[in-house]
Motif scaffolding. Structure first.
Motif, PDB file in Angstrom:
ATOM      1  N   LEU A  35      -1.620   4.627  -1.332  1.00  0.00           N
ATOM      2  CA  LEU A  35      -2.722   4.637  -0.361  1.00  0.00           C
ATOM      3  C   LEU A  35      -2.178   5.101   0.980  1.00  0.00           C
ATOM      4  O   LEU A  35      -2.824   5.836   1.713  1.00  0.00           O
ATOM      5  CB  LEU A  35      -3.316   3.250  -0.227  1.00  0.00           C
ATOM      6  CG  LEU A  35      -4.434   2.885  -1.195  1.00  0.00           C
ATOM      7  CD1 LEU A  35      -4.868   1.457  -0.962  1.00  0.00           C
ATOM      8  CD2 LEU A  35      -5.615   3.818  -1.058  1.00  0.00           C
ATOM      9  N   ILE A  42      -3.115  10.135  -5.431  1.00  0.00           N
ATOM     10  CA  ILE A  42      -3.495   8.750  -5.698  1.00  0.00           C
ATOM     11  C   ILE A  42      -3.876   8.546  -7.154  1.00  0.00           C
ATOM     12  O   ILE A  42      -3.551   7.538  -7.767  1.00  0.00           O
ATOM     13  CB  ILE A  42      -4.646   8.337  -4.762  1.00  0.00           C
ATOM     14  CG1 ILE A  42      -4.109   8.245  -3.335  1.00  0.00           C
ATOM     15  CG2 ILE A  42      -5.255   7.022  -5.186  1.00  0.00           C
ATOM     16  CD1 ILE A  42      -5.047   7.650  -2.353  1.00  0.00           C
ATOM     17  N   ALA A  76      -2.253   5.779  -9.471  1.00  0.00           N
ATOM     18  CA  ALA A  76      -3.045   4.646  -9.947  1.00  0.00           C
ATOM     19  C   ALA A  76      -2.700   4.313 -11.385  1.00  0.00           C
ATOM     20  O   ALA A  76      -2.874   3.186 -11.839  1.00  0.00           O
ATOM     21  CB  ALA A  76      -4.535   4.961  -9.823  1.00  0.00           C
ATOM     22  N   ASN A 127       1.562   2.055  -3.821  1.00  0.00           N
ATOM     23  CA  ASN A 127       0.556   2.695  -4.674  1.00  0.00           C
ATOM     24  C   ASN A 127      -0.016   3.967  -4.056  1.00  0.00           C
ATOM     25  O   ASN A 127      -1.010   4.506  -4.533  1.00  0.00           O
ATOM     26  CB  ASN A 127      -0.552   1.722  -5.064  1.00  0.00           C
ATOM     27  CG  ASN A 127      -1.531   1.469  -3.947  1.00  0.00           C
ATOM     28  OD1 ASN A 127      -1.285   1.826  -2.804  1.00  0.00           O
ATOM     29  ND2 ASN A 127      -2.635   0.848  -4.263  1.00  0.00           N
ATOM     30  N   TYR A 154      -3.409  -2.203  -8.172  1.00  0.00           N
ATOM     31  CA  TYR A 154      -3.459  -3.017  -6.948  1.00  0.00           C
ATOM     32  C   TYR A 154      -4.678  -3.925  -6.957  1.00  0.00           C
ATOM     33  O   TYR A 154      -5.785  -3.477  -7.249  1.00  0.00           O
ATOM     34  CB  TYR A 154      -3.515  -2.073  -5.742  1.00  0.00           C
ATOM     35  CG  TYR A 154      -3.250  -2.731  -4.414  1.00  0.00           C
ATOM     36  CD1 TYR A 154      -1.955  -2.938  -3.982  1.00  0.00           C
ATOM     37  CD2 TYR A 154      -4.296  -3.138  -3.597  1.00  0.00           C
ATOM     38  CE1 TYR A 154      -1.700  -3.541  -2.771  1.00  0.00           C
ATOM     39  CE2 TYR A 154      -4.047  -3.740  -2.374  1.00  0.00           C
ATOM     40  CZ  TYR A 154      -2.748  -3.937  -1.963  1.00  0.00           C
ATOM     41  OH  TYR A 154      -2.489  -4.541  -0.756  1.00  0.00           O
ATOM     42  N   LYS A 213       0.814  -1.208   0.000  1.00  0.00           N
ATOM     43  CA  LYS A 213       0.000   0.000   0.000  1.00  0.00           C
ATOM     44  C   LYS A 213       0.850   1.261   0.000  1.00  0.00           C
ATOM     45  O   LYS A 213       0.379   2.330  -0.386  1.00  0.00           O
ATOM     46  CB  LYS A 213      -0.965  -0.006   1.192  1.00  0.00           C
ATOM     47  CG  LYS A 213      -2.115  -0.952   0.945  1.00  0.00           C
ATOM     48  CD  LYS A 213      -3.109  -0.998   2.057  1.00  0.00           C
ATOM     49  CE  LYS A 213      -4.132  -2.096   1.737  1.00  0.00           C
ATOM     50  NZ  LYS A 213      -5.054  -2.325   2.829  1.00  0.00           N
ATOM     51  N   PHE A 222      -4.119   8.118   1.811  1.00  0.00           N
ATOM     52  CA  PHE A 222      -5.458   7.753   2.249  1.00  0.00           C
ATOM     53  C   PHE A 222      -5.450   7.209   3.671  1.00  0.00           C
ATOM     54  O   PHE A 222      -6.303   7.508   4.478  1.00  0.00           O
ATOM     55  CB  PHE A 222      -6.032   6.710   1.288  1.00  0.00           C
ATOM     56  CG  PHE A 222      -7.501   6.505   1.435  1.00  0.00           C
ATOM     57  CD1 PHE A 222      -8.387   7.513   1.090  1.00  0.00           C
ATOM     58  CD2 PHE A 222      -8.000   5.308   1.920  1.00  0.00           C
ATOM     59  CE1 PHE A 222      -9.751   7.324   1.241  1.00  0.00           C
ATOM     60  CE2 PHE A 222      -9.361   5.124   2.068  1.00  0.00           C
ATOM     61  CZ  PHE A 222     -10.236   6.131   1.719  1.00  0.00           C
ATOM     62  N   ILE A 223      -4.415   6.399   3.955  1.00  0.00           N
ATOM     63  CA  ILE A 223      -4.245   5.883   5.306  1.00  0.00           C
ATOM     64  C   ILE A 223      -3.091   6.668   5.912  1.00  0.00           C
ATOM     65  O   ILE A 223      -1.974   6.625   5.399  1.00  0.00           O
ATOM     66  CB  ILE A 223      -3.886   4.385   5.269  1.00  0.00           C
ATOM     67  CG1 ILE A 223      -4.968   3.624   4.513  1.00  0.00           C
ATOM     68  CG2 ILE A 223      -3.695   3.844   6.670  1.00  0.00           C
ATOM     69  CD1 ILE A 223      -4.548   2.241   4.091  1.00  0.00           C
TER      70      ILE A 223
END
Lengths: 278, 562
Positions: free
Chosen positions: B54, B79, B83, B52, B88, B49, B58-59
């Motif tokens: 995230l 992101i 992407a 990519n 993923y 993660k 995102f996290i």
């Protein structure tokens, strides 16, 4: 008599099993994507729906209402709506006004009492059938595109088509959870009449209880979905006008749509013409 | 050229005591096909993660160091841009699919990123992933393997240079697993994609991957070419990773001094052939035969017909004229490809599915005339998906539930004992859904035997588990042999079949096409090829060396070849 009794005492879970319900719901959502109605442009159908959902409330003319009802019923047949939905529709209309109609016939009602009830029944029936045609005949994805064209927020239309994708999975999961309750639970004995009532209550209780694990399982799944949506650019698309245009470019008004609108218009015109003559 | 470059990366999840990734330095070359291996919880998924974006976009968490993917610094990019560089595919891939139809889902990302030719891109991705012809199908019409391919197509549609797959074959039967890896190989060789897989199945690593990265406690222990990596038997075992059976056998034999002077341990059957060539098979001559004097049948299927209502068109026929007898005390494995009717066969016994004609008889009871609630005293079914078994808010009350509502004597004590037996005592107040894969499975087994059923049915008890947890569940199943008299397992896991089952029933398109001991089934080439059964690697190795060799475990192989 014995046979009838046995039939009646069979319970909801056996008779209308989850499997049957699931099948009916799926049939309704996915099984009729090749009908005439499903192929129509959702925008035309939504306008059409608006007409038949609003106008009948303001008209009290039996002939006009009957005409509308026949037209709408014909489209419902064309949409090949699943049997369960029609049964629910029938029950709904009957419980609203239909029973009064019949009761008044029994208790010496004459034409004067029947007409207002007939009008009411026709109104309710037309409006509900129109909803059934549009919302179950049209595949939810096209419906959501149509709504988006009229300016409904992207989120609403995404939710509709996402629910459409999740439906089979949720139904299957619900069925499994229900079976867990059924196999591990201890159902009350249902040989006596009192037992049958208890059994019915037990089953309803189980159905309600089964929602709790279902919700938790869904919550667990959604973590991946949320991340995947992020990667797939869902948020990006929500603010981009270009994307909306691309999505909606698949909507096209074709020959069939025109025909449908024309025929509907013609039918309505004919009924209005007939009432004025009478 | 390095497509992925990670420098001094340390990442800590919010609230976690210590970093999940600790000082990671890693380069992955463009065009590589690399496997990431490591113990559960060593940070494999977190690492992916990070690649990519995230993490950290995102996290969030404490992030130090730098990550470059395809020349883009992940921290400075977003992101959306990433992407298009790194695709993923999740382990629970079905939750990654958000649209109702196949082409729709494959082209969804392209549409969201406002690419005008999104439909064509979706079609291209479907072609690359071998799904041409299914464009207009609904998601639920796809098999498990196809669903996975669709999730892959969704990632491929943006044509990223790197594809990351988290345990791609954990849920699939061998046929579909091969298919996935062949497609990955194609993407790697023909389309020059860099493939990164998190993988426990070392046989597949040996066959397909070029390099292996071992993660240990949040740092990269080493990066090695696959052949070298898989030879480090002791080190891998410490991390709960089991090298291919061929490698293990060679390792044992080398230790015993029966084979000498090998530079590198074999990891595939082809390599094994060269190494083991000189060994002779000790003829054991005792083939296991079916016992024909079986006594009383406890379950009988008589001329059973079953069909499902279909959403469209004709009903699907599952069984046509099925006849089968099961005897008390048998340990039966039910095998066959996806959709052969394994689950249906088991559900017929519980009364959840009723045959359209014919009958199922349990001892002297006709299933048709008995309520499922009453049958549950005799038969207990454990679902493939353990989450569907958890209907209470703690596993303790889940296990107790069935006994409690039936007012069984001393149900508290029995619950207590079951918790002990399945090593769940410390977890008893937790919700089943929040446990790890192996714990969840143990809990579902405990729930399944709570009522002391005479017949226990298990649907895929080892699916979705990593190899270490699978071994653990296998030993639990062996323990349970003494508790429940008759047990039937439906499974794709041939190691489980070989080590556990006494009778094997092979289903093929709703018919029983073979029924017997493991020697009888695995020795029958016709059946094996027809159904597409893949025997354990070590069995195939033995057969390649000598067609009289029937060895199902590494130990048997080592004993029989001298």
């Amino acid at each position: 008599m014995e046979k009838v009794k046995k039939k009646l005492s069979e319970n909801i879970l056996d008779k209308i099993s989850m499997d049957f319900l699931r099948n009916q719901v799926l049939k309704n959502a996915y099984g009729n994507d090749d009908t005439v109605i499903a192929k129509l442009d959702p925008r035309i159908l939504l306008v059409w729906y608006l007409f038949f959902a609003i106008v009948p409330w303001f008209v009290n003319d039996v002939v006009f209402l009957a005409g509308c009802f026949i037209l709408v019923a014909a489209t419902t047949i064309l949409a090949r709506v699943a049997g369960l939905v029609l049964v629910l529709f029938g029950l709904g209309v009957f419980s609203q006004t239909g029973y009064m109609f019949i009761v008044s016939l029994f208790f010496g009602g004459n034409w004067e009492t029947i007409v207002p009830l007939l009008i009411m029944t026709l109104k309710v029936a037309t409006v509900s059938l129109a909803s059934v045609t549009v919302f179950s005949g049209l595949d939810p994805d096209r419906l959501s595109n149509g709504l988006m064209w009229y300016g409904c927020p992207e989120r609403l239309s995404f939710s509709i088509s996402y629910a459409y994708r999740m439906l089979p999975m949720l139904m299957e999961e619900f069925q499994n959870v229900l079976l867990s309750y059924r196999l591990r639970g201890n159902a009350p004995d249902s040989t006596t009449f009192g037992g049958k009532v208890k059994y019915l209550i037990y089953q309803i209780k189980v159905i309600v209880h089964a929602f709790y694990p279902l919700m938790l399982n869904t919550a667990k799944r959604s973590r991946t979905t949320v991340e995947a949506l992020e990667i797939k650019g869902y948020r990006y698309a929500a603010v981009n006008k270009e994307v909306k245009k691309m999505k909606l470019s698949s909507l096209k008004v074709g020959y069939n749509d025109m025909m449908f609108a024309a025929i509907s218009f013609l039918c309505v015109a004919v009924t209005i013409f007939t009432t004025t003559i009478i | 050229m390095n497509i992925i470059e990670i420098k001094d990366l340390t990442f800590t999840y919010p609230g976690a005591g210590k970093p999940t990734l600790n000082k990671i330095n890693l380069q992955i070359e463009k065009g590589d096909f690399v496997a990431v291996i490591g113990n559960n919880g060593c940070g494999k998924s977190t690492l992916c993660k990070v690649m990519n974006g995230l993490i950290p976009h995102f996290i969030t968490g404490e992030f130090e160091g730098s990550v470059m993917a395809g020349g883009i610094n992940t921290q400075e990019s977003d992101i959306g841009e990433l992407a298009r560089t790194v695709g993923y595919v999740y382990q629970d891939f079905e939750n990654q699919i958000v649209r109702p139809t196949v082409l729709d889902d494959a082209s969804y990302a392209c549409m969201n990123y406002a690419m005008k030719d999104y439909k064509e891109r979706g079609m291209e991705a479907l072609k690359q992933c071998g799904l041409t012809g299914r464009e207009n199908d609904y998601i639920w019409q796809l098999s498990g393997g196809q669903t996975h391919l669709l999730a892959l197509a969704g990632a491929v549609s943006l044509q990223p240079d790197v594809l990351i797959l988290d345990e791609p074959i954990a849920q699939l039967d061998p046929h579909h697993a091969d298919l996935i890896y062949e497609i990955l190989k194609d993407l790697n060789e023909k389309y020059n994609k860099t493939i990164i897989v998190i993988e426990h199945h070392t046989e597949y690593i040996a066959d397909y991957c070029k390099n292996v990265i071992l993660l240990k406690d949040g740092h990269v222990e080493w990066t090695l070419p696959s052949a070298d990596a898989l030879c480090r038997v002791e080190e891998l075992k410490q991390c709960n990773i089991y090298p291919p059976q061929v490698t293990l056998a060679a390792y044992e034999l080398e230790h015993k001094g029966r084979i000498r002077d090998i530079e590198i341990l074999p990891s595939t059957i082809e390599e094994g052939k060269k190494i083991f060539e000189g060994l002779l098979h000790k003829n054991t001559d005792k083939k296991e035969k079916s016992d024909l004097t079986k006594g009383e049948a406890c379950v009988t299927y008589e001329n059973v017909f079953v069909s499902y209502r279909a959403v469209k068109g004709e009903a699907n026929k599952i069984f046509e004229n099925l006849n089968l007898k099961l005897y008390e005390g048998e340990k039966i494995a039910l095998i066959g490809s996806n959709g052969a009717g394994k689950s249906t066969l088991m559900k017929l016994m519980t009364g959840l599915i009723k045959p359209s004609s014919g009958q199922v008889i349990l001892k002297d009871k006709k299933v048709k005339d008995t309520k499922p609630e009453q049958l549950s005293r005799y038969v207990s079914l454990v679902y493939q998906n353990p989450e569907d078994m958890f209907i209470k808010d703690s596993i303790e009350s889940d296990i107790a539930f069935a006994m409690q509502v039936r007012n069984e004597e001393n149900w508290q004590e029995r619950t207590e004992r079951l918790l002990e037996r399945f090593r769940l005592a410390e977890l008893k107040n937790r919700d089943g859904r929040l446990l790890s894969g192996g714990q969840m499975r143990r809990a579902s087994l405990a729930i399944g035997i709570a009522l002391n059923p005479e017949i226990l049915l298990l649907d895929e008890p080892t699916a979705n588990l990593d190899i270490a947890t699978r071994k653990e569940i296998m030993s639990t199943l062996n323990d349970m042999k003494s508790i429940t008299k008759t047990v039937m397992i439906a499974t794709h896991d041939m190691q489980l079949v070989c080590e556990w089952a006494e009778r094997i029933i092979v289903l093929y398109h709703g018919r029983v096409i073979a029924d017997g001991t493991r020697d009888e089934i695995f020795g029958n080439k016709e059946v094996i090829n027809k159904v597409g059964i893949r025997p354990p690697e070590i069995f195939t190795m033995g057969q390649t060396l000598d067609s009289n060799a029937f060895c199902y475990t590494v130990n048997e192989f080592v004993e029989q070849f001298v």
